[in-house]
Design an enzyme around this catalytic site. Structure first.
Site, PDB file in Angstrom:
ATOM      1  N   GLU A  31       0.857  -1.197   0.000  1.00 25.81           N
ATOM      2  CA  GLU A  31       0.000   0.000   0.000  1.00 25.81           C
ATOM      3  C   GLU A  31       0.887   1.239   0.000  1.00 25.81           C
ATOM      4  O   GLU A  31       1.901   1.280   0.715  1.00 25.81           O
ATOM      5  CB  GLU A  31      -0.882  -0.049   1.250  1.00 25.81           C
ATOM      6  CG  GLU A  31      -2.257   0.525   1.048  1.00 25.81           C
ATOM      7  CD  GLU A  31      -3.104  -0.239   0.041  1.00 25.81           C
ATOM      8  OE1 GLU A  31      -3.236   0.244  -1.096  1.00 25.81           O
ATOM      9  OE2 GLU A  31      -3.635  -1.308   0.390  1.00 25.81           O
ATOM     10  N   THR A  33       2.849   2.058  -2.162  1.00 25.67           N
ATOM     11  CA  THR A  33       4.148   1.662  -2.706  1.00 25.67           C
ATOM     12  C   THR A  33       4.292   2.076  -4.168  1.00 25.67           C
ATOM     13  O   THR A  33       5.416   2.250  -4.642  1.00 25.67           O
ATOM     14  CB  THR A  33       4.316   0.131  -2.635  1.00 25.67           C
ATOM     15  OG1 THR A  33       3.120  -0.455  -3.153  1.00 25.67           O
ATOM     16  CG2 THR A  33       4.532  -0.337  -1.216  1.00 25.67           C
ATOM     17  N   ALA A 119     -16.884   1.207  -2.847  1.00 21.96           N
ATOM     18  CA  ALA A 119     -16.487   0.514  -1.620  1.00 21.96           C
ATOM     19  C   ALA A 119     -14.996   0.208  -1.611  1.00 21.96           C
ATOM     20  O   ALA A 119     -14.494  -0.413  -0.687  1.00 21.96           O
ATOM     21  CB  ALA A 119     -17.285  -0.783  -1.477  1.00 21.96           C
ATOM     22  N   GLY A 120     -14.286   0.618  -2.656  1.00 19.46           N
ATOM     23  CA  GLY A 120     -12.854   0.356  -2.708  1.00 19.46           C
ATOM     24  C   GLY A 120     -12.508  -0.927  -3.437  1.00 19.46           C
ATOM     25  O   GLY A 120     -11.362  -1.379  -3.410  1.00 19.46           O
ATOM     26  N   ASP A 168      -5.587  -0.949 -10.469  1.00 15.15           N
ATOM     27  CA  ASP A 168      -6.952  -1.472 -10.520  1.00 15.15           C
ATOM     28  C   ASP A 168      -7.288  -2.026 -11.899  1.00 15.15           C
ATOM     29  O   ASP A 168      -7.844  -3.112 -12.036  1.00 15.15           O
ATOM     30  CB  ASP A 168      -7.964  -0.365 -10.171  1.00 15.15           C
ATOM     31  CG  ASP A 168      -7.713   0.222  -8.793  1.00 15.15           C
ATOM     32  OD1 ASP A 168      -6.860  -0.311  -8.059  1.00 15.15           O
ATOM     33  OD2 ASP A 168      -8.364   1.231  -8.469  1.00 15.15           O
ATOM     34  N   TYR A 220      -2.527  12.763   1.040  1.00 13.57           N
ATOM     35  CA  TYR A 220      -1.829  11.978   0.018  1.00 13.57           C
ATOM     36  C   TYR A 220      -0.654  12.781  -0.555  1.00 13.57           C
ATOM     37  O   TYR A 220       0.465  12.280  -0.653  1.00 13.57           O
ATOM     38  CB  TYR A 220      -2.843  11.622  -1.076  1.00 13.57           C
ATOM     39  CG  TYR A 220      -2.283  10.896  -2.264  1.00 13.57           C
ATOM     40  CD1 TYR A 220      -2.069   9.518  -2.223  1.00 13.57           C
ATOM     41  CD2 TYR A 220      -1.982  11.576  -3.446  1.00 13.57           C
ATOM     42  CE1 TYR A 220      -1.569   8.853  -3.328  1.00 13.57           C
ATOM     43  CE2 TYR A 220      -1.484  10.915  -4.548  1.00 13.57           C
ATOM     44  CZ  TYR A 220      -1.279   9.549  -4.490  1.00 13.57           C
ATOM     45  OH  TYR A 220      -0.785   8.901  -5.585  1.00 13.57           O
TER      46      TYR A 220
HETATM   47  P1  ADP Z   1     -15.001   2.303  -6.858  1.00  8.96           P
HETATM   48  O1  ADP Z   1     -14.236   2.245  -8.125  1.00  8.96           O
HETATM   49  O2  ADP Z   1     -14.135   2.213  -5.640  1.00  8.96           O
HETATM   50  O3  ADP Z   1     -16.114   1.302  -6.779  1.00  8.96           O
HETATM   51  P2  ADP Z   1     -15.646   4.894  -7.865  1.00  8.96           P
HETATM   52  O4  ADP Z   1     -16.296   6.069  -7.251  1.00  8.96           O
HETATM   53  O5  ADP Z   1     -14.297   5.040  -8.446  1.00  8.96           O
HETATM   54  O6  ADP Z   1     -15.684   3.733  -6.770  1.00  8.96           O
HETATM   55  O7  ADP Z   1     -16.563   4.337  -9.042  1.00  8.96           O
HETATM   56  C1  ADP Z   1     -17.945   4.192  -8.875  1.00  8.96           C
HETATM   57  C2  ADP Z   1     -18.638   4.687 -10.139  1.00  8.96           C
HETATM   58  O8  ADP Z   1     -18.454   3.740 -11.199  1.00  8.96           O
HETATM   59  C3  ADP Z   1     -20.130   4.825  -9.985  1.00  8.96           C
HETATM   60  O9  ADP Z   1     -20.473   6.088  -9.479  1.00  8.96           O
HETATM   61  C4  ADP Z   1     -20.613   4.649 -11.424  1.00  8.96           C
HETATM   62  O10 ADP Z   1     -20.478   5.843 -12.140  1.00  8.96           O
HETATM   63  C5  ADP Z   1     -19.617   3.672 -11.996  1.00  8.96           C
HETATM   64  N1  ADP Z   1     -20.158   2.283 -11.953  1.00  8.96           N
HETATM   65  C6  ADP Z   1     -19.654   1.264 -11.252  1.00  8.96           C
HETATM   66  N2  ADP Z   1     -20.369   0.141 -11.447  1.00  8.96           N
HETATM   67  C7  ADP Z   1     -21.360   0.469 -12.296  1.00  8.96           C
HETATM   68  C8  ADP Z   1     -22.464  -0.251 -12.901  1.00  8.96           C
HETATM   69  N3  ADP Z   1     -22.683  -1.536 -12.624  1.00  8.96           N
HETATM   70  N4  ADP Z   1     -23.278   0.431 -13.733  1.00  8.96           N
HETATM   71  C9  ADP Z   1     -23.070   1.742 -13.995  1.00  8.96           C
HETATM   72  N5  ADP Z   1     -22.075   2.454 -13.466  1.00  8.96           N
HETATM   73  C10 ADP Z   1     -21.232   1.847 -12.624  1.00  8.96           C
END
Ligand code: ADP
Ligand code: MG
Length: 382
Positions: A31, A33, A119-120, A168, A220
């Protein structure tokens, strides 16, 4: 999930779609890193974004999101950026592919998934990877997997304003069942490390604090600066050093009096993490999940006490894991909220999850969310 998406596609667009999936990810160790020249060790998980897709012979993309219950429609040009925030991911992927001379034409798609949002677990990377992989395949663009990951990363940078690293997207594209990926985020050198806790009687479970403290981006930047200060001081004696990853443990000691106590602690965490990653990988070679788990606890301690990017909620879940005899536990991600990742003996699982829910709720007023994960394959056609 697959059936729902395909029947939704039939209902809206008709027959003949192809189906693709790209997963979310976890990071076992490594982490803070990436910007210090070091490794991360992510794995793809059994929760994914699914895309049903078919070229439509026209000039427009039409995408229905099951979760948002919204239809986005755009022409394949920069000026037609969609209003829906979620649709900017697939739009960005199309634009980034076109910028790289990929031939993307009109298509119809339905998207859904079971990666929890925000949720990360990187639902956004999964979304980009799913479209990048699918479009590359249906239009025969011929991009290599690494380029698909970079297309996803550029999409986050240029169309959502998220200046993320490559981990990611890389994990979502390159994931392999029963393996985590030891990845150098600068060079994109990678190696698969066998990781199959279930076959050794363990499970992986994430506990989501469901909090996000607003410190993250300024903190950060300060962490990055501290690391650079340490490198600069060390370079006076060891000119070959470019990043903290190049530093031998005793070289840091040599500059203890020359940098601030805070900068020293930050650098101490990073050099420690390098050793823990090595130890973690060596342990996995022997199927020694107990030692690997110990490294996760030590990483948490470093992130909490030296790097100081934890928070009371994460520390609390880490302590519950410790007193419930969980094998390994640490905060995952940049910090100040999000999830802990836990490697737990199957026989300890129920007691741990119950204790974590009850004790966390008693202290913080809400239960953590629980996500079971199994390391799985990366982006693929179904
Ligand atoms: P994380 O990548 O940690 O889950 P983010 O805030 O980076 O959180 O990304 C979440 C965003 O990705 C959502 O707000 C949406 O715009 C998009 N997203 C994720 N999954 C879906 C899905 N199944 N359908 C539509 N949009 C999605
Ligand atoms: Mg994201």
């Amino acid at each position: 999930m697959q059936n729902i998406i395909v029947s939704k596609f039939k209902e809206i667009f008709g027959t003949g779609c192809a189906l693709y999936a790209a997963p979310g990810r976890v990071n076992l160790i490594g982490e803070h890193t990436d910007y210090n020249g070091g490794y991360v060790l992510p794995g793809a998980i059994d929760k994914a974004i699914y895309v049903a897709i078919k070229p439509n012979g026209g000039a427009k993309a039409r995408i229905f999101s099951v979760q948002n219950d919204e239809m986005a429609e755009f022409r394949l040009c920069e000026s037609d950026i969609p209003a829906f925030q979620w649709a900017r991911y697939p739009f960005g992927v199309c634009m980034e592919m076109i910028k790289r001379d990929g031939r993307v034409e009109g298509f119809d798609a339905v998207v859904s998934g079971d990666v929890p949002l925000g949720a990360g677990l990187s639902s956004s990377a999964a979304l980009c990877s799913a479209f990048a992989f699918a479009l590359n395949d249906i239009f025969g663009c011929g991009f290599e997997r690494a380029e698909l990951a970079l297309i996803g990363q550029s999409t986050e940078h240029n169309y959502e304003g998220v200046k993320c690293g490559i981990m990611d997207q890389f994990a979502s594209i390159f994931g392999r069942k029963g393996n985590i990926i030891r990845l150098n985020c600068n060079t994109l050198d990678y190696e698969y490390i066998p990781f199959d806790p279930e076959s050794a009687g363990y499970r992986l479970v994430l506990l989501d604090t469901r909090v996000k403290h607003e410190l993250a981006s300024s903190a950060y930047n300060r962490r990055r600066e501290s690391c650079e200060n340490a490198v600069e001081a060390i370079r006076k004696r060891h000119p070959e050093v470019e990043v903290l990853w190049d530093v031998e443990p005793d070289w840091l000691e040599e500059v203890r009096g020359e940098i601030s106590a805070e900068d020293f602690k930050r650098a101490e965490y990073v050099t420690g993490e390098k050793q823990r990653i090595q130890c973690f990988c060596e342990a996995l070679e022997e199927d020694d999940y107990e030692t690997a788990g110990e490294m996760m606890y030590l990483t948490h301690e470093g992130l909490s006490k030296l790097y100081e990017v934890s928070c009371p909620e994460l520390d609390f879940l880490n302590e519950v894991a410790c007193h419930e005899s969980v094998t390994g536990s640490r905060m995952m991600g940049g910090g100040f909220g999000g999830c802990t990742i836990n490697l737990v003996g199957a026989d300890r699982y129920d007691a741990f999850v119950d204790a974590a829910k009850t004790e966390f709720a008693a202290k913080f007023g809400h239960e953590p969310s629980v996500y079971d994960v199994v390391i799985s394959d990366g982006a693929r056609k179904l």
